[in-house]
Design a protein around this motif. Structure first.
Motif, PDB file in Angstrom:
ATOM      1  N   TYR A  21       0.807  -1.224   0.000  1.00  0.00           N
ATOM      2  CA  TYR A  21       0.000   0.000   0.000  1.00  0.00           C
ATOM      3  C   TYR A  21       0.841   1.276   0.000  1.00  0.00           C
ATOM      4  N   GLU A 123      -6.298   8.118   3.350  1.00  0.00           N
ATOM      5  CA  GLU A 123      -6.482   7.891   1.916  1.00  0.00           C
ATOM      6  C   GLU A 123      -6.680   6.404   1.627  1.00  0.00           C
ATOM      7  N   LYS A 127     -10.238   4.668   0.315  1.00  0.00           N
ATOM      8  CA  LYS A 127     -10.353   3.854  -0.902  1.00  0.00           C
ATOM      9  C   LYS A 127     -11.062   2.535  -0.617  1.00  0.00           C
ATOM     10  N   LYS A 131     -14.331   1.097  -2.358  1.00  0.00           N
ATOM     11  CA  LYS A 131     -14.299  -0.266  -2.920  1.00  0.00           C
ATOM     12  C   LYS A 131     -15.463  -1.105  -2.418  1.00  0.00           C
TER      13      LYS A 131
END
Length: 297
Positions: A21, A123, A127, A131
């Protein structure tokens, strides 16, 4: 396999997730990304993401839904270490056996690297919310992550800690427990609560995991206070005697060594007994909690 071997394998898996990541060192801002990666990949027990994953498994979680939160939580933890080590805070030159971020990159980039890790954690978690649109557990986990890291969690505890350094009268036990509960325990509560929430645990079960995290966090911090007095630089990977140097009142300084060690054992036992009370158990998580009592770093 022994507990230590299983734990080492899990650490490797977690580090792969954390590394996956992290942003690549490229672009005009690559120096701050380099500092971020230096801080995060310095090693460590990876205890918080490990607890998150084990809580996820405990409540029947499957798949990789917890991965983003494991990474985000470790970034938040590491940002706090980068800032803790700064001259304006604890002014430490070593962390995990090597130079701290501000020593290697300068105070300015270390501040930015800490800021970047905190923002990047959100962040990554955001996400995951996108998702898994329609899955309310992910948004709920995001809210827990933000709250436990913020002014009503870790930052709140850090604030009370630094504001009370070098004051004339010693801190009360109530003040010390507030600092420990928020500065240290909040992220452990976060780990266990997020893991449980992502696996579909109900409110009562999530509250139970928050209590386990509180016990573990307080025991962990008291053990840290003990190690700051009894350990060595080689074992800790950072200078010892920091609390005395910074004139910090601690649980240990108020109650003494014998009572502090007894409290670490009591809190750990309480946490394990809560975990054992469930019909479905995670024996590795129970062993992990017990291992913290005898840790030397």
């Amino acid at each position: 396999m022994s507990f230590n071997e299983i734990r080492d394998e899990k650490v490797k898996e977690i580090e792969n997730i954390i590394l996956e990541y992290l942003p690549k060192e490229e672009g005009p801002q690559k120096k701050v990304i380099e500092a971020m990666r230096y801080s995060v990949m310095a090693g460590g027990k990876r205890l918080r993401p490990m607890m998150l994953k084990e809580a996820y498994v405990l409540f029947g979680g499957r798949g990789d839904k917890a991965d983003a939160f494991m990474a985000a939580l470790e970034y938040i933890h590491n940002y706090s270490l980068v800032h803790d080590d700064l001259p304006a805070m604890d002014n430490d030159e070593y962390r995990r056996g090597r130079k701290t971020t501000h020593v290697v990159y300068g105070e300015d980039l270390a501040i930015l690297a800490g800021d970047a890790l905190l923002n990047y954690a959100y962040e990554v978690a955001a996400k995951a919310v996108v998702k898994y649109q329609g899955d309310g557990s992910v948004g709920r986990a995001f809210a827990i992550l933000a709250q436990k890291a913020g002014i009503f969690g870790m930052v709140g505890g850090q604030c009370v800690d630094v504001m009370n350094e070098n004051r004339q009268e010693p801190l009360t036990m109530e003040e010390i427990l507030f600092i420990h509960e928020n500065k240290t325990a909040a992220l452990m509560e976060c780990a266990l609560m997020c893991g449980a929430v992502l696996a579909g645990a109900n409110d009562e079960q999530v509250a139970m995991m928050e209590k386990v995290g509180s016990d573990i966090g307080l025991a962990f911090q008291i053990q840290d206070d003990i190690l700051d007095v009894t350990s060595t630089f080689e074992e800790l990977g950072k200078p010892i005697g920091s609390d005395e140097k910074n004139q910090k009142a601690t649980y240990l300084s108020l109650t003494g060594m014998e009572k502090s060690r007894a409290e670490v054992k009591r809190l750990t036992h309480e946490a394990v007994e809560i975990l054992k009370s469930r019909d479905q158990r995670n024996e590795f998580l129970e062993e992990l909690v017990l291992s913290l009592v005898s840790r030397r770093n």
